[in-house]
Scaffold this motif. Structure first.
Motif, PDB file in Angstrom:
ATOM      1  N   ARG A  29       0.839  -1.187   0.000  1.00 29.67           N
ATOM      2  CA  ARG A  29       0.000   0.000   0.000  1.00 29.67           C
ATOM      3  C   ARG A  29       0.873   1.236   0.000  1.00 29.67           C
ATOM      4  NH1 ARG A  29      -4.473   2.405   4.267  1.00 29.67           N
ATOM      5  NH2 ARG A  29      -2.566   2.787   5.491  1.00 29.67           N
ATOM      6  N   LEU A  30       0.719   2.058  -1.023  1.00 27.20           N
ATOM      7  CA  LEU A  30       1.416   3.326  -1.122  1.00 27.20           C
ATOM      8  C   LEU A  30       0.556   4.443  -0.556  1.00 27.20           C
ATOM      9  CD1 LEU A  30       2.873   3.104  -4.745  1.00 27.20           C
ATOM     10  CD2 LEU A  30       3.870   2.266  -2.598  1.00 27.20           C
ATOM     11  N   SER A  31       1.207   5.410   0.067  1.00 27.60           N
ATOM     12  CA  SER A  31       0.529   6.573   0.612  1.00 27.60           C
ATOM     13  C   SER A  31       1.162   7.837   0.055  1.00 27.60           C
ATOM     14  CB  SER A  31       0.611   6.593   2.145  1.00 27.60           C
ATOM     15  OG  SER A  31       0.010   5.453   2.714  1.00 27.60           O
ATOM     16  N   CYS A  32       0.351   8.860  -0.106  1.00 33.24           N
ATOM     17  CA  CYS A  32       0.820  10.166  -0.553  1.00 33.24           C
ATOM     18  C   CYS A  32       0.118  11.223   0.278  1.00 33.24           C
ATOM     19  CB  CYS A  32       0.550  10.366  -2.041  1.00 33.24           C
ATOM     20  SG  CYS A  32       0.912  12.033  -2.649  1.00 33.24           S
ATOM     21  N   ALA A  33       0.876  11.913   1.111  1.00 35.58           N
ATOM     22  CA  ALA A  33       0.343  12.968   1.963  1.00 35.58           C
ATOM     23  C   ALA A  33       0.627  14.318   1.326  1.00 35.58           C
ATOM     24  CB  ALA A  33       0.955  12.888   3.357  1.00 35.58           C
ATOM     25  N   ALA A  34      -0.413  15.103   1.130  1.00 38.11           N
ATOM     26  CA  ALA A  34      -0.302  16.399   0.470  1.00 38.11           C
ATOM     27  C   ALA A  34      -0.382  17.528   1.482  1.00 38.11           C
ATOM     28  CB  ALA A  34      -1.393  16.564  -0.581  1.00 38.11           C
ATOM     29  N   SER A  35       0.353  18.597   1.215  1.00 36.03           N
ATOM     30  CA  SER A  35       0.281  19.803   2.017  1.00 36.03           C
ATOM     31  C   SER A  35       0.435  21.008   1.096  1.00 36.03           C
ATOM     32  CB  SER A  35       1.349  19.816   3.113  1.00 36.03           C
ATOM     33  OG  SER A  35       2.652  19.776   2.553  1.00 36.03           O
ATOM     34  N   GLY A  36      -0.086  22.144   1.529  1.00 31.56           N
ATOM     35  CA  GLY A  36       0.027  23.358   0.749  1.00 31.56           C
ATOM     36  C   GLY A  36      -1.021  23.522  -0.331  1.00 31.56           C
ATOM     37  N   ILE A  37      -1.990  22.621  -0.396  1.00 26.41           N
ATOM     38  CA  ILE A  37      -3.072  22.702  -1.366  1.00 26.41           C
ATOM     39  C   ILE A  37      -4.397  22.457  -0.663  1.00 26.41           C
ATOM     40  CG2 ILE A  37      -1.637  21.986  -3.311  1.00 26.41           C
ATOM     41  CD1 ILE A  37      -2.973  19.226  -3.126  1.00 26.41           C
ATOM     42  N   LEU A  38      -5.468  22.903  -1.302  1.00 22.98           N
ATOM     43  CA  LEU A  38      -6.809  22.560  -0.838  1.00 22.98           C
ATOM     44  C   LEU A  38      -7.115  21.178  -1.390  1.00 22.98           C
ATOM     45  CD1 LEU A  38      -8.588  25.980  -1.411  1.00 22.98           C
ATOM     46  CD2 LEU A  38      -7.764  25.036   0.744  1.00 22.98           C
ATOM     47  N   PHE A  39      -6.806  20.175  -0.593  1.00 27.21           N
ATOM     48  CA  PHE A  39      -6.756  18.798  -1.068  1.00 27.21           C
ATOM     49  C   PHE A  39      -8.068  18.351  -1.696  1.00 27.21           C
ATOM     50  CE2 PHE A  39      -7.084  14.201  -0.382  1.00 27.21           C
ATOM     51  CZ  PHE A  39      -5.922  13.765  -1.003  1.00 27.21           C
ATOM     52  N   ASN A  40      -9.185  18.704  -1.097  1.00 29.38           N
ATOM     53  CA  ASN A  40     -10.463  18.218  -1.591  1.00 29.38           C
ATOM     54  C   ASN A  40     -10.890  18.864  -2.902  1.00 29.38           C
ATOM     55  OD1 ASN A  40     -11.072  20.734  -0.597  1.00 29.38           O
ATOM     56  ND2 ASN A  40     -12.760  20.069   0.718  1.00 29.38           N
ATOM     57  N   ARG A  41     -10.118  19.810  -3.415  1.00 25.41           N
ATOM     58  CA  ARG A  41     -10.401  20.433  -4.708  1.00 25.41           C
ATOM     59  C   ARG A  41      -9.651  19.755  -5.852  1.00 25.41           C
ATOM     60  NH1 ARG A  41     -12.196  25.797  -3.770  1.00 25.41           N
ATOM     61  NH2 ARG A  41     -13.331  25.775  -1.765  1.00 25.41           N
ATOM     62  N   TYR A  42      -8.774  18.814  -5.548  1.00 23.46           N
ATOM     63  CA  TYR A  42      -7.873  18.230  -6.535  1.00 23.46           C
ATOM     64  C   TYR A  42      -8.240  16.804  -6.883  1.00 23.46           C
ATOM     65  CZ  TYR A  42      -4.551  22.089  -6.175  1.00 23.46           C
ATOM     66  OH  TYR A  42      -3.946  23.323  -6.229  1.00 23.46           O
ATOM     67  N   ALA A  43      -8.084  16.477  -8.146  1.00 21.92           N
ATOM     68  CA  ALA A  43      -8.042  15.083  -8.552  1.00 21.92           C
ATOM     69  C   ALA A  43      -6.658  14.531  -8.226  1.00 21.92           C
ATOM     70  CB  ALA A  43      -8.329  14.936 -10.049  1.00 21.92           C
ATOM     71  N   MET A  44      -6.604  13.317  -7.705  1.00 23.63           N
ATOM     72  CA  MET A  44      -5.350  12.692  -7.314  1.00 23.63           C
ATOM     73  C   MET A  44      -5.116  11.445  -8.156  1.00 23.63           C
ATOM     74  SD  MET A  44      -4.332  14.754  -4.949  1.00 23.63           S
ATOM     75  CE  MET A  44      -2.904  13.804  -4.441  1.00 23.63           C
ATOM     76  N   GLY A  45      -3.875  11.257  -8.546  1.00 20.38           N
ATOM     77  CA  GLY A  45      -3.552  10.115  -9.383  1.00 20.38           C
ATOM     78  C   GLY A  45      -2.243   9.471  -8.996  1.00 20.38           C
ATOM     79  N   GLN A  50       7.862   4.980 -20.888  1.00 23.73           N
ATOM     80  CA  GLN A  50       7.177   6.232 -20.649  1.00 23.73           C
ATOM     81  C   GLN A  50       6.334   6.148 -19.382  1.00 23.73           C
ATOM     82  OE1 GLN A  50       4.729   7.472 -23.940  1.00 23.73           O
ATOM     83  NE2 GLN A  50       4.613   9.593 -23.247  1.00 23.73           N
ATOM     84  N   ARG A  51       6.232   7.250 -18.682  1.00 26.88           N
ATOM     85  CA  ARG A  51       5.382   7.296 -17.500  1.00 26.88           C
ATOM     86  C   ARG A  51       3.926   7.094 -17.901  1.00 26.88           C
ATOM     87  NH1 ARG A  51       6.613  12.235 -13.789  1.00 26.88           N
ATOM     88  NH2 ARG A  51       6.057  13.308 -15.731  1.00 26.88           N
ATOM     89  N   GLU A  52       3.212   6.272 -17.145  1.00 25.24           N
ATOM     90  CA  GLU A  52       1.840   5.940 -17.476  1.00 25.24           C
ATOM     91  C   GLU A  52       0.936   6.113 -16.269  1.00 25.24           C
ATOM     92  OE1 GLU A  52       1.241   1.847 -18.486  1.00 25.24           O
ATOM     93  OE2 GLU A  52       2.378   1.089 -16.772  1.00 25.24           O
ATOM     94  N   LEU A  53      -0.309   6.428 -16.546  1.00 27.79           N
ATOM     95  CA  LEU A  53      -1.315   6.538 -15.503  1.00 27.79           C
ATOM     96  C   LEU A  53      -1.691   5.152 -15.011  1.00 27.79           C
ATOM     97  CD1 LEU A  53      -3.396   8.236 -13.872  1.00 27.79           C
ATOM     98  CD2 LEU A  53      -4.971   7.882 -15.782  1.00 27.79           C
ATOM     99  N   VAL A  54      -1.693   4.978 -13.699  1.00 28.88           N
ATOM    100  CA  VAL A  54      -2.091   3.727 -13.071  1.00 28.88           C
ATOM    101  C   VAL A  54      -3.516   3.813 -12.551  1.00 28.88           C
ATOM    102  CG1 VAL A  54      -1.600   2.081 -11.223  1.00 28.88           C
ATOM    103  CG2 VAL A  54       0.281   3.176 -12.461  1.00 28.88           C
ATOM    104  N   ALA A  55      -3.814   4.862 -11.807  1.00 27.99           N
ATOM    105  CA  ALA A  55      -5.135   5.027 -11.217  1.00 27.99           C
ATOM    106  C   ALA A  55      -5.384   6.500 -10.954  1.00 27.99           C
ATOM    107  CB  ALA A  55      -5.269   4.222  -9.923  1.00 27.99           C
ATOM    108  N   LEU A  56      -6.643   6.881 -10.996  1.00 26.72           N
ATOM    109  CA  LEU A  56      -7.053   8.262 -10.786  1.00 26.72           C
ATOM    110  C   LEU A  56      -8.312   8.286  -9.940  1.00 26.72           C
ATOM    111  CD1 LEU A  56      -6.631  11.311 -11.690  1.00 26.72           C
ATOM    112  CD2 LEU A  56      -8.324  10.818 -13.457  1.00 26.72           C
ATOM    113  N   ILE A  57      -8.389   9.245  -9.038  1.00 28.58           N
ATOM    114  CA  ILE A  57      -9.594   9.452  -8.250  1.00 28.58           C
ATOM    115  C   ILE A  57      -9.902  10.937  -8.234  1.00 28.58           C
ATOM    116  CG2 ILE A  57      -8.284   9.500  -6.073  1.00 28.58           C
ATOM    117  CD1 ILE A  57     -10.795   8.220  -4.755  1.00 28.58           C
ATOM    118  N   THR A  58     -11.126  11.283  -8.590  1.00 23.22           N
ATOM    119  CA  THR A  58     -11.534  12.675  -8.645  1.00 23.22           C
ATOM    120  C   THR A  58     -11.935  13.170  -7.267  1.00 23.22           C
ATOM    121  OG1 THR A  58     -13.889  12.292  -9.040  1.00 23.22           O
ATOM    122  CG2 THR A  58     -12.412  12.210 -10.957  1.00 23.22           C
TER     123      THR A  58
END
Length: 117
Positions: free
Chosen positions: A19-35, A44-52
């Motif tokens: 399980r990977l975790s990514c903790a964000a700071s300095g942004i209004l987190f609930n306004r962002y799509a995270m991927g 090439q870098r590829e998209l694995v998963a996205l959550i709006t």
């Protein structure tokens, strides 16, 4: 000021889970799509998963049914649960935050996931 701090990568055997975790700071987190993206050497870098921001999810065909993406807005954190890992999943995994209503686009430093026996 904006930071995406990733954790959870490492060495895992085929068939195992991480399980990977990514903790964000300095942004209004609930306004962002995270991927989650990944990049293997020479590829090439590829998209694995996205959550709006409304928790709609999208997965690459190669991981669908094995990976799950989720977010905890109270903790400003997005997760990638990876099950039934295969050697082909070996890559550097990057966290991404994107504000659809603007131009903001941020990346984490990446965390290595190695699937090997």
């Amino acid at each position: 000021q904006v930071q995406l701090v990733e954790s959870g990568g490492g060495l895992v055997q085929p068939g195992g889970s991480v399980r990977l975790s990514c903790a964000a700071s300095g942004i209004l987190f609930n306004r962002y799509a995270m991927g989650w993206y990944r990049q293997a050497p020479g590829k090439q870098r590829e998209l694995v998963a996205l959550i709006t921001k409304l928790r709609t999810t999208t997965f690459a065909d190669s991981v669908k049914g094995r990976f799950t993406i989720s977010r905890d807005n109270a903790k400003n954190t997005v997760y990638l649960q990876m099950n039934s890992l295969q050697p082909e999943d070996t890559a550097v995994y990057y966290c991404n935050a994107r504000w659809v209503g603007g131009t903001d686009n941020y990346w984490g430093q990446g965390t290595q996931v190695t699937v090997s026996s």
